[in-house]
Scaffold this motif. Sequence first.
Motif, PDB file in Angstrom:
ATOM      1  N   LEU A  77      71.991  55.978  -9.018  1.00  0.00           N
ATOM      2  CA  LEU A  77      70.902  55.012  -9.174  1.00  0.00           C
ATOM      3  C   LEU A  77      71.395  53.596  -8.875  1.00  0.00           C
ATOM      4  CD1 LEU A  77      69.129  56.362 -12.399  1.00  0.00           C
ATOM      5  CD2 LEU A  77      68.588  56.823  -9.994  1.00  0.00           C
ATOM      6  N   TRP A  78      72.643  53.310  -9.227  1.00  0.00           N
ATOM      7  CA  TRP A  78      73.259  52.015  -8.909  1.00  0.00           C
ATOM      8  C   TRP A  78      73.406  51.844  -7.401  1.00  0.00           C
ATOM      9  CZ3 TRP A  78      78.581  51.215  -7.325  1.00  0.00           C
ATOM     10  CH2 TRP A  78      79.031  49.898  -7.405  1.00  0.00           C
ATOM     11  N   PHE A  79      73.845  52.901  -6.701  1.00  0.00           N
ATOM     12  CA  PHE A  79      73.916  52.830  -5.239  1.00  0.00           C
ATOM     13  C   PHE A  79      72.559  52.438  -4.652  1.00  0.00           C
ATOM     14  CE2 PHE A  79      77.411  56.343  -5.010  1.00  0.00           C
ATOM     15  CZ  PHE A  79      78.406  55.408  -5.212  1.00  0.00           C
ATOM     16  N   ASN A  85      78.346  44.941  -7.682  1.00  0.00           N
ATOM     17  CA  ASN A  85      79.134  44.473  -8.815  1.00  0.00           C
ATOM     18  C   ASN A  85      79.144  45.545  -9.893  1.00  0.00           C
ATOM     19  OD1 ASN A  85      79.848  42.875 -11.368  1.00  0.00           O
ATOM     20  ND2 ASN A  85      80.004  41.285  -9.804  1.00  0.00           N
ATOM     21  N   ILE A  86      80.300  45.730 -10.542  1.00  0.00           N
ATOM     22  CA  ILE A  86      80.421  46.791 -11.536  1.00  0.00           C
ATOM     23  C   ILE A  86      79.711  46.468 -12.847  1.00  0.00           C
ATOM     24  CG2 ILE A  86      82.614  47.588 -10.566  1.00  0.00           C
ATOM     25  CD1 ILE A  86      83.978  46.308 -13.061  1.00  0.00           C
ATOM     26  N   ARG A  87      79.267  45.238 -13.051  1.00  0.00           N
ATOM     27  CA  ARG A  87      78.739  44.864 -14.363  1.00  0.00           C
ATOM     28  C   ARG A  87      77.560  45.742 -14.802  1.00  0.00           C
ATOM     29  NH1 ARG A  87      75.617  40.609 -17.147  1.00  0.00           N
ATOM     30  NH2 ARG A  87      76.742  40.154 -19.089  1.00  0.00           N
ATOM     31  N   PRO A  88      76.582  46.050 -13.942  1.00  0.00           N
ATOM     32  CA  PRO A  88      75.501  46.935 -14.402  1.00  0.00           C
ATOM     33  C   PRO A  88      76.014  48.297 -14.861  1.00  0.00           C
ATOM     34  CG  PRO A  88      74.870  45.830 -12.373  1.00  0.00           C
ATOM     35  CD  PRO A  88      76.327  45.538 -12.583  1.00  0.00           C
ATOM     36  N   LEU A  89      77.057  48.814 -14.225  1.00  0.00           N
ATOM     37  CA  LEU A  89      77.645  50.085 -14.660  1.00  0.00           C
ATOM     38  C   LEU A  89      78.371  49.922 -15.990  1.00  0.00           C
ATOM     39  CD1 LEU A  89      79.106  51.427 -11.284  1.00  0.00           C
ATOM     40  CD2 LEU A  89      76.997  52.137 -12.424  1.00  0.00           C
ATOM     41  N   TYR A 139      79.152  51.345  -0.686  1.00  0.00           N
ATOM     42  CA  TYR A 139      78.069  52.310  -0.528  1.00  0.00           C
ATOM     43  C   TYR A 139      76.644  51.756  -0.506  1.00  0.00           C
ATOM     44  CZ  TYR A 139      81.749  55.733  -1.400  1.00  0.00           C
ATOM     45  OH  TYR A 139      82.891  56.485  -1.314  1.00  0.00           O
ATOM     46  N   GLY A 140      76.129  51.379  -1.672  1.00  0.00           N
ATOM     47  CA  GLY A 140      74.723  51.013  -1.771  1.00  0.00           C
ATOM     48  C   GLY A 140      74.336  49.875  -0.864  1.00  0.00           C
ATOM     49  N   GLU A 295      62.829  53.723  -7.760  1.00  0.00           N
ATOM     50  CA  GLU A 295      62.296  53.475  -9.102  1.00  0.00           C
ATOM     51  C   GLU A 295      62.617  54.596 -10.088  1.00  0.00           C
ATOM     52  OE1 GLU A 295      58.244  51.521  -8.993  1.00  0.00           O
ATOM     53  OE2 GLU A 295      58.453  52.061  -6.858  1.00  0.00           O
ATOM     54  N   PHE A 296      63.547  55.467  -9.738  1.00  0.00           N
ATOM     55  CA  PHE A 296      63.999  56.469 -10.687  1.00  0.00           C
ATOM     56  C   PHE A 296      64.750  55.805 -11.835  1.00  0.00           C
ATOM     57  CE2 PHE A 296      63.417  59.667  -7.320  1.00  0.00           C
ATOM     58  CZ  PHE A 296      62.994  60.759  -8.078  1.00  0.00           C
ATOM     59  N   GLU A 297      64.659  56.415 -13.013  1.00  0.00           N
ATOM     60  CA  GLU A 297      65.404  55.997 -14.193  1.00  0.00           C
ATOM     61  C   GLU A 297      66.179  57.192 -14.728  1.00  0.00           C
ATOM     62  OE1 GLU A 297      62.455  54.501 -16.850  1.00  0.00           O
ATOM     63  OE2 GLU A 297      61.869  52.846 -15.518  1.00  0.00           O
TER      64      GLU A 297
END
Length: 318
Positions: A77-79, A85-89, A139-140, A295-297
């Motif tokens: 989902l992050w991709f 940036n790694i912060r959301p992960l 990637y993303g 828009e997947f969660e």
Amino acid sequence: MATAANPALRSDPHHPEWQYLDLMRAIWETGSERIDRTGIGTRSLFGAMLRFDLGGGRMPLITTKRVYWKTATREMLWFLTGETNIRPLVLQGVKIWNEWPHAHYVRETGDAITLDEFVRRIAEDEAFAARWGDLGPVYGKQWVDWPTYRYGPDGKYERGPGINQVAQVIDSLRTNPGSRRHIIEGWNVAELDWMALPPCHKSYQFHVADGRLNCALYQRSCDVALGLPFNLWGGALLTRMIAQQVDLEPGEFVWMGGDVHLYLNHADLVGEQLTRAPSGSPVLDLVRRPPSIFEFEISDFAVRDYCPQAPLSAPVAV
């Protein structure tokens, strides 16, 4: 080395996970020993293929050790956000990308803080994360914002609008399903040197036949012990998500590896996993159809019938 890959020990010889275990065994027993980029050393074979039928919701989710499929799903989902940036992960407790920016920070600053302290600062200090948490155009970024260039009105070469390859593939699957150009590519030669790690799972091609969506993933480099279980889940997951969006049934997921390897310091993991036999048939349910694939969660995914054996750990090579 004791191994359940011995045909006499296979209670279910047709279980698709044997493909993975047989590849692991072949690499460990016959692979060429090589010095690699990390300096750790690997045993390596060149060229491999695994095939998995995704019909009925089945997924290539490894059962001979626990695979944290929610972590792999959060990464996918992050991709799809195009974030680098790694912060959301980090804020979701996903640790799989932390080692690379930490190593970069230590090299550049000489501040030998621990990985845990580095990650804590990424989470708590947005400015620090902006400076040190970025991985470059990985990637993303390539998937949803592949850079283009053009001559501007003043005659100078300038950046043009980015290309959303994922959106283009979904549109082409809907409007021209017989095309042979349903491809998502991550290997942008012009930007490799800016990436913390050039893409390993680099090329996805989709194919429509008999109302089913198939996917072939080519991976140039694969850490079979730690990386491949995530890569199999991620590729199959992306196929399932796209199939839902274009009203096709999931078909076959074909994984192809170039340099497939096991690190020499993964001997304990390999030895233990090859004594285990797969069981069960994990199923993934997509519990909601969002308006778009972007828009997947995480709550949209549910796994059934997954009873893995105990986790196995080994150090990550950076």
